[in-house]
Design an enzyme around this catalytic site. Structure first.
Site, mmCIF file in Angstrom:
data_model
loop_
_atom_site.group_PDB
_atom_site.id
_atom_site.type_symbol
_atom_site.label_atom_id
_atom_site.label_comp_id
_atom_site.label_asym_id
_atom_site.label_seq_id
_atom_site.Cartn_x
_atom_site.Cartn_y
_atom_site.Cartn_z
ATOM 1 N N LYS A 118 -23.016 83.580 1.778
ATOM 2 C CA LYS A 118 -22.948 82.582 2.846
ATOM 3 C C LYS A 118 -24.001 81.495 2.718
ATOM 4 O O LYS A 118 -23.867 80.425 3.300
ATOM 5 C CB LYS A 118 -23.052 83.265 4.219
ATOM 6 C CG LYS A 118 -21.804 84.061 4.548
ATOM 7 C CD LYS A 118 -21.749 84.434 6.003
ATOM 8 C CE LYS A 118 -20.415 85.104 6.328
ATOM 9 N NZ LYS A 118 -20.327 85.563 7.686
ATOM 10 N N LYS A 201 -11.230 87.577 -0.265
ATOM 11 C CA LYS A 201 -10.994 88.271 1.009
ATOM 12 C C LYS A 201 -10.201 87.398 1.997
ATOM 13 O O LYS A 201 -10.473 86.197 2.095
ATOM 14 C CB LYS A 201 -12.358 88.616 1.633
ATOM 15 C CG LYS A 201 -12.279 89.456 2.877
ATOM 16 C CD LYS A 201 -13.655 89.697 3.478
ATOM 17 C CE LYS A 201 -14.029 88.624 4.469
ATOM 18 N NZ LYS A 201 -15.152 88.954 5.349
ATOM 19 N N LYS A 204 -11.114 84.290 8.219
ATOM 20 C CA LYS A 204 -10.841 83.219 9.180
ATOM 21 C C LYS A 204 -11.374 81.869 8.701
ATOM 22 O O LYS A 204 -11.013 80.838 9.205
ATOM 23 C CB LYS A 204 -11.393 83.571 10.554
ATOM 24 C CG LYS A 204 -12.729 84.272 10.562
ATOM 25 C CD LYS A 204 -12.939 85.005 11.898
ATOM 26 C CE LYS A 204 -13.956 86.104 11.810
ATOM 27 N NZ LYS A 204 -13.888 87.077 12.861
#
Ligand code: TYM
Length: 336
Positions: A118, A201, A204
């Protein structure tokens, strides 16, 4: 409540209310909470403090919290078995997290793959300190309740393993205080992949939106996404995640929603072509969403959400308060 409750093992887990909730959240996590709830003393929460590692529009965040409780209940979490609560309503999570931050090290935190992913391609002035320390808050969520098991998808397993290390370190330094939690990762479905890019993956944060199925999206739109899922050109249906990631992902989705083993699914479709197979998977997903959304609508139009949360609040606060007091005493802060 089950009368043998005090002898039952404890389960805890949560979902972060950022963005829309996905089929990955359901298959990798929520489905396990539902299946396990009657065999454990079960705690499931909305991890709203975790959402703060990045900026969220406050109104949207506020609405997502309620939405998630509605989804939990619609998926089958039953307040009779599961204590459902909102993390930020129990102030002790953040209290214990600070203690853990002071007992974890830069090195181990820097090795968290989710942090590395991230923060990749971002400058140090745009990565929040919270993104770095968030696994401490997650460990706090778990050990505050002396949880025995933590059902999660594969991407969260490393964080539960960190919690285990922190418990062992704390217990060694200050004496036996916390239970060592165990991550429970489903055999199939621990990682549901993006339909357009089946090595990534399902998430969202998918920008096109075509690779990810949302729990509250229209069943028709979900069907289209399944029909246009990326596969391969072999036109033979079998499970081989390395060489056939697209087909294998669809097999896992179908097997999870229909509750049949992957072997049985492969057998059922051994003479089908990809078009026929996808149509069945699409119908299964659409069916699942239709039922889920009908229950969700019923729940959000009634008073079950607030009733459930109000009933849980006192129970989780008491448990957490006792634990934090014990911790403060052991580490020597405050008056006692
Ligand atoms: P979060 O909100 O990212 O995801 C919630 C749960 O859904 C699982 N999951 C998936 N499983 C399979 N395939 C996917 N594509 C997929 N996407 C998400 C995740 O593995 C997770 O189990 N930090 C956590 C929330 C949390 C928590 C906790 C969990 C906070 N405190 C304590 C357990 C115990 C998170 O951000 O999950």
């Amino acid at each position: 409540m089950n009368s043998g409750e005090e002898f039952m093992k404890r389960l805890i887990s949560g979902v972060k209310p950022t963005g829309e909730f996905t089929l990955g959240n359901y298959i990798g996590a929520i489905r396990q909470f539902v299946e396990m709830q009657s065999n454990y003393e079960s705690f499931v929460f909305v991890a709203d403090l975790h959402a703060l590692t990045i900026y969220n529009d406050p109104t949207e965040l506020h609405n997502r919290i309620r939405e998630l409780v509605g989804i939990y209940l619609a998926c089958g979490l039953d307040p009779k078995y599961t204590t459902l609560f909102i993390q930020s309503e129990n102030l002790y999570h953040a209290n214990l997290s600070w203690v853990l931050e002071c007992n974890s090290y830069m090195g181990e935190m820097s090795r968290m793959t989710q942090f590395k992913d991230k923060s990749k391609n971002k400058g140090n002035d745009s990565i929040s300190v919270g993104l770095f320390t968030y696994p401490d808050l997650m460990a706090s969520d778990i050990i505050l309740y002396d949880a025995d098991v933590v059902p999660v998808g594969i991407d969260q397993k490393q964080h539960v393993e960190l919690a285990r290390n922190l418990v062992e370190r704390f217990n060694h330094k200050y004496g036996d205080t916390f239970k060592v939690p165990e991550p429970i990762v489903p055999e199939a479905g621990a990682k549901i992949y993006d339909l357009q890019n089946p090595t990534k993956k399902m998430s969202k944060s998918d920008e096109s939106g075509k690779g990810c199925i949302m729990l509250l999206e229209s069943p028709e739109s979900a069907k289209k996404k399944i029909m246009s899922a990326v596969t391969d050109s072999e036109n033979k249906i079998y499970y081989d995640p390395d060489n056939k990631p697209g087909i294998s992902n669809l097999l896992v989705i179908y097997s999870s929603l229909e509750r049949v083993s992957i072997e049985e699914v492969v057998k059922k479709f051994e003479n089908s072509n990809y078009g026929e197979f996808k149509r069945e998977v699409a119908d299964s997903v659409a069916n699942f969403l239709t039922n889920l959304q009908a229950k969700y609508e019923e729940i959000v139009s009634g008073d079950l959400i607030d009733k459930t949360l109000d009933e849980s609040n006192e129970k989780v606060r008491k448990l957490a308060e006792a634990k934090v007091k014990e911790v403060f005493k052991k580490i020597g802060v405050g008056r006692y």
